[in-house]
Each structure stands twice: as structure tokens, then as C-alpha cells.
Design a protein around this motif. Sequence first.
Motif, mmCIF file in Angstrom:
data_model
loop_
_atom_site.group_PDB
_atom_site.id
_atom_site.type_symbol
_atom_site.label_atom_id
_atom_site.label_comp_id
_atom_site.label_asym_id
_atom_site.label_seq_id
_atom_site.Cartn_x
_atom_site.Cartn_y
_atom_site.Cartn_z
ATOM 1 N N SER A 136 -19.822 87.382 67.674
ATOM 2 C CA SER A 136 -21.031 86.982 68.391
ATOM 3 C C SER A 136 -21.322 87.999 69.494
ATOM 4 C CB SER A 136 -20.884 85.578 68.962
ATOM 5 O OG SER A 136 -19.857 85.540 69.920
ATOM 6 N N TRP A 137 -22.598 88.173 69.775
ATOM 7 C CA TRP A 137 -23.056 89.145 70.765
ATOM 8 C C TRP A 137 -23.588 88.367 71.956
ATOM 9 C CZ3 TRP A 137 -27.484 90.621 73.384
ATOM 10 C CH2 TRP A 137 -27.553 91.939 73.845
ATOM 11 N N GLY A 138 -23.084 88.670 73.142
ATOM 12 C CA GLY A 138 -23.594 88.020 74.345
ATOM 13 C C GLY A 138 -22.863 86.750 74.724
ATOM 14 N N ALA A 139 -21.920 86.315 73.886
ATOM 15 C CA ALA A 139 -21.128 85.116 74.188
ATOM 16 C C ALA A 139 -19.812 85.207 73.416
ATOM 17 C CB ALA A 139 -21.880 83.852 73.795
ATOM 18 N N ASP B 157 -35.381 87.095 63.619
ATOM 19 C CA ASP B 157 -36.063 87.887 64.638
ATOM 20 C C ASP B 157 -36.941 88.942 63.986
ATOM 21 O OD1 ASP B 157 -34.876 86.666 66.893
ATOM 22 O OD2 ASP B 157 -33.117 87.965 66.746
ATOM 23 N N ILE B 158 -38.088 89.193 64.589
ATOM 24 C CA ILE B 158 -38.978 90.262 64.131
ATOM 25 C C ILE B 158 -38.536 91.536 64.838
ATOM 26 C CG2 ILE B 158 -41.347 91.089 63.947
ATOM 27 C CD1 ILE B 158 -42.219 88.099 64.331
ATOM 28 N N LEU B 159 -38.084 92.515 64.067
ATOM 29 C CA LEU B 159 -37.623 93.783 64.634
ATOM 30 C C LEU B 159 -38.758 94.788 64.748
ATOM 31 C CD1 LEU B 159 -34.379 94.269 62.514
ATOM 32 C CD2 LEU B 159 -34.585 93.253 64.801
ATOM 33 N N PHE B 160 -39.638 94.788 63.754
ATOM 34 C CA PHE B 160 -40.635 95.843 63.582
ATOM 35 C C PHE B 160 -41.854 95.221 62.919
ATOM 36 C CE2 PHE B 160 -42.542 99.008 60.768
ATOM 37 C CZ PHE B 160 -42.584 100.171 61.533
ATOM 38 N N TYR B 161 -43.039 95.562 63.435
ATOM 39 C CA TYR B 161 -44.279 95.072 62.844
ATOM 40 C C TYR B 161 -45.259 96.236 62.750
ATOM 41 C CZ TYR B 161 -48.416 92.254 61.936
ATOM 42 O OH TYR B 161 -49.547 91.719 61.365
ATOM 43 N N PRO C 205 -41.131 96.493 69.265
ATOM 44 C CA PRO C 205 -39.826 96.273 68.668
ATOM 45 C C PRO C 205 -38.975 95.341 69.522
ATOM 46 C CG PRO C 205 -40.332 98.625 68.736
ATOM 47 C CD PRO C 205 -41.388 97.911 69.514
ATOM 48 N N HIS C 206 -38.069 94.630 68.852
ATOM 49 C CA HIS C 206 -37.220 93.642 69.522
ATOM 50 C C HIS C 206 -36.551 94.275 70.735
ATOM 51 C CE1 HIS C 206 -34.007 90.770 70.252
ATOM 52 N NE2 HIS C 206 -34.716 89.905 69.539
ATOM 53 N N LYS C 207 -36.563 93.561 71.865
ATOM 54 C CA LYS C 207 -36.106 94.138 73.126
ATOM 55 C C LYS C 207 -34.627 94.516 73.143
ATOM 56 C CE LYS C 207 -35.592 89.642 75.376
ATOM 57 N NZ LYS C 207 -36.010 88.828 76.521
ATOM 58 N N PHE C 208 -33.801 93.900 72.315
ATOM 59 C CA PHE C 208 -32.374 94.244 72.291
ATOM 60 C C PHE C 208 -31.981 95.091 71.081
ATOM 61 C CE2 PHE C 208 -32.117 90.119 74.713
ATOM 62 C CZ PHE C 208 -31.855 90.718 75.939
ATOM 63 N N VAL D 37 -27.371 94.495 64.210
ATOM 64 C CA VAL D 37 -28.726 94.640 63.652
ATOM 65 C C VAL D 37 -28.921 96.059 63.123
ATOM 66 C CG1 VAL D 37 -31.197 94.634 64.180
ATOM 67 C CG2 VAL D 37 -29.719 92.865 65.133
ATOM 68 N N LEU D 38 -28.452 97.034 63.872
ATOM 69 C CA LEU D 38 -28.682 98.431 63.493
ATOM 70 C C LEU D 38 -27.985 98.825 62.194
ATOM 71 C CD1 LEU D 38 -28.576 100.074 67.021
ATOM 72 C CD2 LEU D 38 -30.561 99.880 65.509
ATOM 73 N N MET D 39 -26.791 98.301 61.941
ATOM 74 C CA MET D 39 -26.092 98.670 60.692
ATOM 75 C C MET D 39 -26.857 98.242 59.445
ATOM 76 S SD MET D 39 -22.029 98.435 61.536
ATOM 77 C CE MET D 39 -21.504 99.183 60.006
ATOM 78 N N PRO D 40 -27.258 96.966 59.322
ATOM 79 C CA PRO D 40 -28.033 96.622 58.119
ATOM 80 C C PRO D 40 -29.437 97.233 58.119
ATOM 81 C CG PRO D 40 -27.720 94.682 59.529
ATOM 82 C CD PRO D 40 -26.892 95.782 60.105
ATOM 83 N N PHE D 41 -30.030 97.413 59.286
ATOM 84 C CA PHE D 41 -31.352 98.041 59.387
ATOM 85 C C PHE D 41 -31.276 99.485 58.875
ATOM 86 C CE2 PHE D 41 -35.138 98.246 62.645
ATOM 87 C CZ PHE D 41 -36.024 98.439 61.602
ATOM 88 N N ARG D 42 -30.256 100.189 59.311
ATOM 89 C CA ARG D 42 -30.054 101.580 58.906
ATOM 90 C C ARG D 42 -29.859 101.691 57.398
ATOM 91 N NH1 ARG D 42 -24.871 104.746 59.050
ATOM 92 N NH2 ARG D 42 -25.496 106.933 59.040
#
Length: 173
Positions: free
Chosen positions: A52-55, A106-110, A123-126, A133-138
Motif C-alpha cells: 500500500s502507498w501512503g499507509a 483513477d483517471i491518469l490521462f485524458y 494528469p493525476h496529481k500523484f 502506477v508507473l510500472m503498468p502504465f509504462r
Amino acid sequence: MAKQSDKRNKRVFLSLGSNLNDRISYLRDAVNQLESQELTIKKISNVYESESWGAENLNSFYNIVVESHTLLSPLELMSFTQKIEIALGRQKKTTESYENREIDIDILFYNNEEINLDGLIIPHKFLRNRMFVLMPFREIAEDLKLGKFEETVNDLFFACNDKSKVLKLRSLF
């Protein structure tokens, strides 16, 4: 299905995550509900597991990123994804901190637009701070340039300081 040749068709990327019960089933159900008259799925990343991220006290997450096309506006898309979250059992937050959830979308890109509205930032603020998020996005869009960043997803991946453990697991379907 959304018309593929329609010039109003917007390219969007969504991040989906689940950390309760049968996480794969929640991700599959969400993808199946996303595929509709409002949205056409083009690509789906593999499933990645992350802490988990942030907790620190939350279950680990399964995460994917999907590329899709839609005729919906950003606010309509947000409403559409929130309805799916609710249909899959997501509860309204009870605190300001992060919580376990059946599904999070979450919407990353529109369509390479920069949007800053109450409750919606694209783009999503975090995005640049989240390796999960970046690994599957990449995996599905490494050369995609992201609006105000003028950097590619690949650039953000290599610049990310998040050292959280993220493991590639398998295909969703």
C-alpha cells in the motif's frame, strides 16, 4: 461500443487497483463494466502487486492500467468510473486517510489535456510519485507524452523516487 472513427473520441488511461478479497475478480469485473457504449478498451497491462502507498496498515494491492477511448467528457468519465466503483462494493471513505477498497479507478490521462477541477486533476496529481502506477502504465504506453510534464511515461518511471516493492504477476484475463 464507442465509434472508433469519431474525431471526438478521446484517448484515456485509467489506473485500477484492488486490495480486498479476490482482487483479480474485482479488477476483471471493473474492466468488464468499463467496456461499454461509453468506453472502448484498447490495451490492458499485466497485473502488478504492490504494498500500500501512503499507509502502512493496509493490504497489498493488485494494480493495472488500461488504455481506452471514450466520447465522455472528463467529468462524465469520472462519474462513470465512480458508479462502477460503487457497483463493485466500494464504500464512501470514513476518514481522510487511505483505506482498503474493493476497487479504485483513477483517471491518469485524458487526451493529453490538463484539467484542474474540484475533485478532478489530470494528469493525476500523484502520478509521478507512484511506482505501482508507473510500472503498468509504462508497459502499455512508455512513449506517451504527458501534458504539462512534457515527459514520457518512461521518463517519469526512471525519475520516480518511490522505492516501494512492485511485482509483475500475470495477465488479467
